[in-house]
Design a protein around this motif. Sequence first.
Motif, PDB file in Angstrom:
ATOM      1  N   PHE A 127      47.102  34.088  38.672  1.00  0.00           N
ATOM      2  CA  PHE A 127      45.978  33.176  38.453  1.00  0.00           C
ATOM      3  C   PHE A 127      44.716  33.952  38.089  1.00  0.00           C
ATOM      4  N   SER A 128      44.501  35.079  38.745  1.00  0.00           N
ATOM      5  CA  SER A 128      43.320  35.884  38.458  1.00  0.00           C
ATOM      6  C   SER A 128      43.331  36.391  37.017  1.00  0.00           C
ATOM      7  N   ILE A 129      44.483  36.883  36.561  1.00  0.00           N
ATOM      8  CA  ILE A 129      44.586  37.382  35.183  1.00  0.00           C
ATOM      9  C   ILE A 129      44.432  36.244  34.180  1.00  0.00           C
ATOM     10  N   LEU A 130      45.153  35.163  34.382  1.00  0.00           N
ATOM     11  CA  LEU A 130      45.123  34.043  33.445  1.00  0.00           C
ATOM     12  C   LEU A 130      43.749  33.391  33.371  1.00  0.00           C
ATOM     13  N   SER A 131      43.067  33.301  34.501  1.00  0.00           N
ATOM     14  CA  SER A 131      41.783  32.594  34.535  1.00  0.00           C
ATOM     15  C   SER A 131      40.599  33.470  34.154  1.00  0.00           C
ATOM     16  N   LYS A 132      40.803  34.791  34.094  1.00  0.00           N
ATOM     17  CA  LYS A 132      39.697  35.699  33.758  1.00  0.00           C
ATOM     18  C   LYS A 132      39.817  36.293  32.357  1.00  0.00           C
ATOM     19  N   THR A 133      41.025  36.322  31.811  1.00  0.00           N
ATOM     20  CA  THR A 133      41.223  36.976  30.509  1.00  0.00           C
ATOM     21  C   THR A 133      41.594  36.011  29.389  1.00  0.00           C
ATOM     22  N   GLY A 134      42.221  34.877  29.728  1.00  0.00           N
ATOM     23  CA  GLY A 134      42.664  33.945  28.695  1.00  0.00           C
ATOM     24  C   GLY A 134      43.818  34.480  27.863  1.00  0.00           C
ATOM     25  N   LEU A 135      44.570  35.443  28.389  1.00  0.00           N
ATOM     26  CA  LEU A 135      45.689  36.016  27.637  1.00  0.00           C
ATOM     27  C   LEU A 135      46.827  35.014  27.495  1.00  0.00           C
ATOM     28  N   ARG A 136      47.593  35.159  26.418  1.00  0.00           N
ATOM     29  CA  ARG A 136      48.779  34.339  26.204  1.00  0.00           C
ATOM     30  C   ARG A 136      49.885  34.770  27.166  1.00  0.00           C
ATOM     31  N   PRO A 169      33.814  53.739  27.639  1.00  0.00           N
ATOM     32  CA  PRO A 169      32.640  54.594  27.885  1.00  0.00           C
ATOM     33  C   PRO A 169      31.532  53.879  28.634  1.00  0.00           C
ATOM     34  N   THR A 170      31.479  52.549  28.489  1.00  0.00           N
ATOM     35  CA  THR A 170      30.441  51.761  29.166  1.00  0.00           C
ATOM     36  C   THR A 170      30.850  51.327  30.574  1.00  0.00           C
ATOM     37  N   GLY A 171      32.037  51.748  31.020  1.00  0.00           N
ATOM     38  CA  GLY A 171      32.436  51.514  32.402  1.00  0.00           C
ATOM     39  C   GLY A 171      33.483  50.437  32.629  1.00  0.00           C
ATOM     40  N   GLU A 172      33.708  49.554  31.647  1.00  0.00           N
ATOM     41  CA  GLU A 172      34.681  48.487  31.836  1.00  0.00           C
ATOM     42  C   GLU A 172      36.113  49.035  31.810  1.00  0.00           C
ATOM     43  N   THR A 173      36.992  48.391  32.557  1.00  0.00           N
ATOM     44  CA  THR A 173      38.412  48.717  32.506  1.00  0.00           C
ATOM     45  C   THR A 173      39.062  47.818  31.467  1.00  0.00           C
ATOM     46  N   LEU A 174      39.732  48.427  30.486  1.00  0.00           N
ATOM     47  CA  LEU A 174      40.390  47.674  29.432  1.00  0.00           C
ATOM     48  C   LEU A 174      41.900  47.778  29.589  1.00  0.00           C
ATOM     49  N   ILE A 175      42.595  46.744  29.155  1.00  0.00           N
ATOM     50  CA  ILE A 175      44.053  46.760  29.133  1.00  0.00           C
ATOM     51  C   ILE A 175      44.500  46.501  27.701  1.00  0.00           C
ATOM     52  N   THR A 176      45.382  47.336  27.181  1.00  0.00           N
ATOM     53  CA  THR A 176      45.889  47.149  25.819  1.00  0.00           C
ATOM     54  C   THR A 176      47.237  46.439  25.865  1.00  0.00           C
ATOM     55  N   PHE A 177      47.541  45.712  24.810  1.00  0.00           N
ATOM     56  CA  PHE A 177      48.785  44.949  24.735  1.00  0.00           C
ATOM     57  C   PHE A 177      49.062  44.614  23.268  1.00  0.00           C
ATOM     58  N   THR A 178      50.240  44.091  22.985  1.00  0.00           N
ATOM     59  CA  THR A 178      50.585  43.673  21.635  1.00  0.00           C
ATOM     60  C   THR A 178      50.200  42.212  21.454  1.00  0.00           C
ATOM     61  N   ARG A 179      49.328  41.951  20.501  1.00  0.00           N
ATOM     62  CA  ARG A 179      48.833  40.604  20.263  1.00  0.00           C
ATOM     63  C   ARG A 179      49.818  39.782  19.452  1.00  0.00           C
ATOM     64  N   LYS A 180      49.532  38.502  19.339  1.00  0.00           N
ATOM     65  CA  LYS A 180      50.288  37.611  18.467  1.00  0.00           C
ATOM     66  C   LYS A 180      50.193  38.156  17.040  1.00  0.00           C
ATOM     67  N   GLY A 181      51.317  38.302  16.386  1.00  0.00           N
ATOM     68  CA  GLY A 181      51.326  38.872  15.048  1.00  0.00           C
ATOM     69  C   GLY A 181      51.662  40.347  15.034  1.00  0.00           C
ATOM     70  N   GLY A 182      51.788  40.956  16.235  1.00  0.00           N
ATOM     71  CA  GLY A 182      52.204  42.346  16.312  1.00  0.00           C
ATOM     72  C   GLY A 182      51.089  43.372  16.324  1.00  0.00           C
ATOM     73  N   LYS A 183      49.835  42.932  16.228  1.00  0.00           N
ATOM     74  CA  LYS A 183      48.721  43.877  16.225  1.00  0.00           C
ATOM     75  C   LYS A 183      48.362  44.297  17.646  1.00  0.00           C
ATOM     76  N   LEU A 184      47.737  45.470  17.750  1.00  0.00           N
ATOM     77  CA  LEU A 184      47.309  45.958  19.054  1.00  0.00           C
ATOM     78  C   LEU A 184      46.049  45.212  19.484  1.00  0.00           C
ATOM     79  N   GLY A 185      46.055  44.726  20.702  1.00  0.00           N
ATOM     80  CA  GLY A 185      44.889  44.029  21.241  1.00  0.00           C
ATOM     81  C   GLY A 185      44.439  44.660  22.536  1.00  0.00           C
ATOM     82  N   PHE A 186      43.264  44.297  22.985  1.00  0.00           N
ATOM     83  CA  PHE A 186      42.771  44.792  24.280  1.00  0.00           C
ATOM     84  C   PHE A 186      41.861  43.742  24.894  1.00  0.00           C
ATOM     85  N   ALA A 187      41.762  43.788  26.203  1.00  0.00           N
ATOM     86  CA  ALA A 187      40.921  42.837  26.931  1.00  0.00           C
ATOM     87  C   ALA A 187      40.290  43.552  28.115  1.00  0.00           C
ATOM     88  N   VAL A 188      39.132  43.066  28.514  1.00  0.00           N
ATOM     89  CA  VAL A 188      38.490  43.589  29.717  1.00  0.00           C
ATOM     90  C   VAL A 188      39.232  43.051  30.926  1.00  0.00           C
TER      91      VAL A 188
END
Length: 220
Positions: free
Chosen positions: A65-74, A90-109
């Motif tokens: 629930f925390s991931i789905l409600s804070k990131t809006g990921l599929r 570099p600005t301090g946020e933690t990012l997570i990378t993943f494969t987006r719809k269509g096969g491109k690389l995506g990332f989210a805070v």
Amino acid sequence: MSISPNFKKIVNIDSARKKKKGGYGGPPASPPMFGKGLTDQTMKSLYNRFSKPKTEEDHRNRALFSILSKTGLRAKEVVSLRFSNLVKAPTGETLITFTRKGGKLGFAVLPEESLKTIREYHSAFEIQSDMFFLSRPKRNQTARTALTTRSLQRIVSSWDVTTCQGKKIHPHALRHTVGQKMLDKAGSIAAQKVLGHSSPITTAKFYTKPFVDGSEYLKW
């Protein structure tokens, strides 16, 4: 009787237009009155329900629930998340990378609060895996497998709440909730960045509320 080569078929303009649009149905369907997401009240209810986990299922529900409600990921993006794909900006946020719809690389805070729920879920049940979300072990077994999109849909459906349209909850309903909330509170550019759309026009098209209470602004 042969047909002259100069003969031209006369077509009724209205009939041609109807055929082009795909049939002779009535007036065009109106857009849905209510959005596809969840109300604030439902979101708060789910947050409170998962706030004090005891079982493995409770911990996993809270983390999901925390991931789905804070990131809006599929759904497909959520079940693919790995610790090894965490990156510190570099600005301090933690990012997570993943494969987006269509096969491109995506990332989210990834908010620290969400990451904490995942680590607590793993720690409480001594889970040793790079994957964020896993199946629960079956009776007399210890092995876990990575969660699938179908399993995720079944888990979210078991939360037994409905969307604004009265439909049973599903993972994408939480993406709609995030998109609409971001659009309402932070604007189309911010919502676009969170959802990973290529254009804010796409975000506005699908996540703008179908009605607005203008009384707050229309004071004379």
